[in-house]
Design a protein around this motif. Structure first.
Motif, short mmCIF file in Angstrom:
data_model
loop_
_atom_site.label_atom_id
_atom_site.label_comp_id
_atom_site.label_asym_id
_atom_site.label_seq_id
_atom_site.Cartn_x
_atom_site.Cartn_y
_atom_site.Cartn_z
N GLY A 183 0.70 -1.11 0.00
CA GLY A 183 -0.02 0.03 -0.15
C GLY A 183 0.74 1.37 -0.13
N ASN A 220 -2.66 -2.52 -7.23
CA ASN A 220 -2.89 -1.71 -5.93
C ASN A 220 -2.94 -0.56 -5.67
OD1 ASN A 220 -1.98 -4.17 -4.00
ND2 ASN A 220 -0.52 -4.44 -5.81
N ARG A 228 -1.43 2.15 -6.86
CA ARG A 228 -0.48 3.05 -6.45
C ARG A 228 0.25 3.83 -7.24
NH1 ARG A 228 -1.06 3.82 -1.90
NH2 ARG A 228 -3.18 3.24 -2.54
#
Length: 429
Positions: free
Chosen positions: A126, A152, A154
């Motif tokens: 994360g 994710n 990101r």
């Protein structure tokens, strides 16, 4: 962004590394400066030697932790941050950083062979990521990094900071808009290796200094005896860890070439090249090289490395003149005459992403969730061009590249060089 909780951060730091004590009020005021706690991106720097020190200094007010497998680098980084009254947590294993909920992002400045694992693991934990260029050691790592970032959600910035230079943006906009007519060919000049400048002469294998965790420095790279002239800055000139100046400076200038040609989501179709190597085999990557990258639109990019090659930077030879750009300098000639004020030239309707500061762009995008100027996909594609040049050189054959499938066509041996086996227990996921 969650608010900084120093108490929980201290607990996490004590569990995962060495915390350099400082009163919480002093620490908070030094770290947060004029920003509100909830608006500060809290960064852990992984790899703080050489370029890692520069990256750390660039965002020093955001740094809350540093990590390195060399205790000397770690101590120097912590001491540097003390100059601004900032005390940070110190770690010798990046995986311990990923356990902390009080770290929002990771800045990775490790040797190239570690880039993929640190970036992918950080995304899965994360954390947003700034990863130094070249993004990868081999092509397949790049696609895995893009997938980790997207899966994710990101923000991943590649450290090809020339994208944030006004001279490069102006040059690329002029090319994109055919301001001097269509591009006929491109010339790129990369510097030769500076191994000898750094190492002076070969040294025998020996034992790693006590301050360096050599096994962890190797990580996924093949196990080899320690040699002082293969680690730290000098890693760049050995195939186990990097791709020489081809990937080091190519990740800047071939990246700018891709940007100008509108090829950020693609690449060349054929690649061929030759090289010379150190006669005494002091290092492995080329001393000099000549390569030609041909794109689907017929544009050829002639890239040289080392002595006797093209001028440094990138030169676009167009129908009506030339556009030459390198750090801090933009030179334009039109109809044989030098343009005195190249920044005042109208570029056209196509405008490119504007960033005045590469690190700040990353921090801003972490807050806005907008893709940064050199997103992981762009970094992957630009690194791929560099790797393909090295593959053509190492095989001595002309390479045909399918950019959509991301594979080398009709050459199994060359295609096998798009990936690399990791030393156990490390694995690319």
């Amino acid at each position: 962004m969650s608010q900084v909780t120093r108490r929980s951060f201290l607990r996490a730091s004590a569990a995962g590394g060495t915390f350099l004590a400082l009163p919480a009020r002093t620490y908070r005021s030094a770290l947060l400066a004029d920003d509100k706690p909830s608006e500060t991106v809290r960064v852990a720097c992984v790899g703080v030697g050489n370029q890692g020190t520069g990256n750390m200094k660039a965002i020093r007010k955001n740094v809350v932790a540093v990590c390195d497998v060399d205790k000397g680098h770690l101590a120097s980084a912590a001491k540097e941050l003390e100059k601004s009254n900032t005390k940070v947590a110190t770690f010798d294993d990046y995986r311990k950083i990923l356990e902390s909920k009080d770290i929002d992002a990771v800045l990775c400045t490790t040797p190239d062979h570690w880039h993929a694992l640190v970036t992918i693991d950080s995304c899965k934990a994360g954390k947003d990521v700034y990863c130094e260029k070249p993004l990868t050691l081999v092509v397949t790592e790049g696609r895995a990094m893009v997938k980790a970032a997207r899966d994710n959600k990101r923000i991943v910035q590649t450290g090809s900071q020339q994208r944030s230079g006004k001279e490069f943006r102006q040059a690329c906009e002029l090319v994109r808009n055919n301001a001097l007519g269509k591009v006929k060919e491109v010339k790129v000049g990369l510097p030769g290796p500076n191994w000898v400048d750094r190492a002076k002469k070969p040294v025998p294998d020996g034992f790693a200094p006590a301050a360096l965790d050599y096994d962890r420095w190797l990580g996924p790279a093949p196990e080899r005896p320690f040699n002082a002239n293969r680690v730290h800055y000098l890693f760049r000139f050995f195939w186990d860890y990097s791709g020489g100046q081809q990937t080091n400076f190519g990740a800047h200038d071939l990246d700018i070439t891709q940007w100008a040609l509108g090829m950020d989501d693609s690449g060349p179709t054929t690649i061929e090249g030759t090289a010379t190597f150190n006669a005494d085999k002091w290092f492995e990557t080329p001393e000099t090289a000549k390569q030609t990258f041909t794109y689907a639109n017929g544009v050829r990019v002639h890239c040289t490395l080392g002595k006797g090659g093209n001028p440094g930077g990138v030169t676009f030879e167009c129908e009506k003149g030339t556009i030459s750009v390198k750090r801090g300098a933009l030179t334009v000639t039109m109809n044989g005459e030098k343009v005195e004020k190249p920044y005042e030239l109208p570029t056209g309707d196509t405008k490119l992403y504007v960033s005045a500061n590469h690190h700040q762009n990353w921090l801003d995008c972490i807050k806005s969730r907008k893709l940064p100027i050199c997103d992981v996909e762009i970094g992957h594609r630009s690194a791929t061009v560099c790797h393909l040049g090295n593959i053509a050189i190492r095989t001595g054959r002309k390479i045909t590249w399918d950019a959509k499938a991301e594979t080398i066509v009709g050459d199994k041996d060359a295609a096998a060089m798009l990936t690399k086996e990791y030393r156990k227990p490390w694995a690319l996921s």
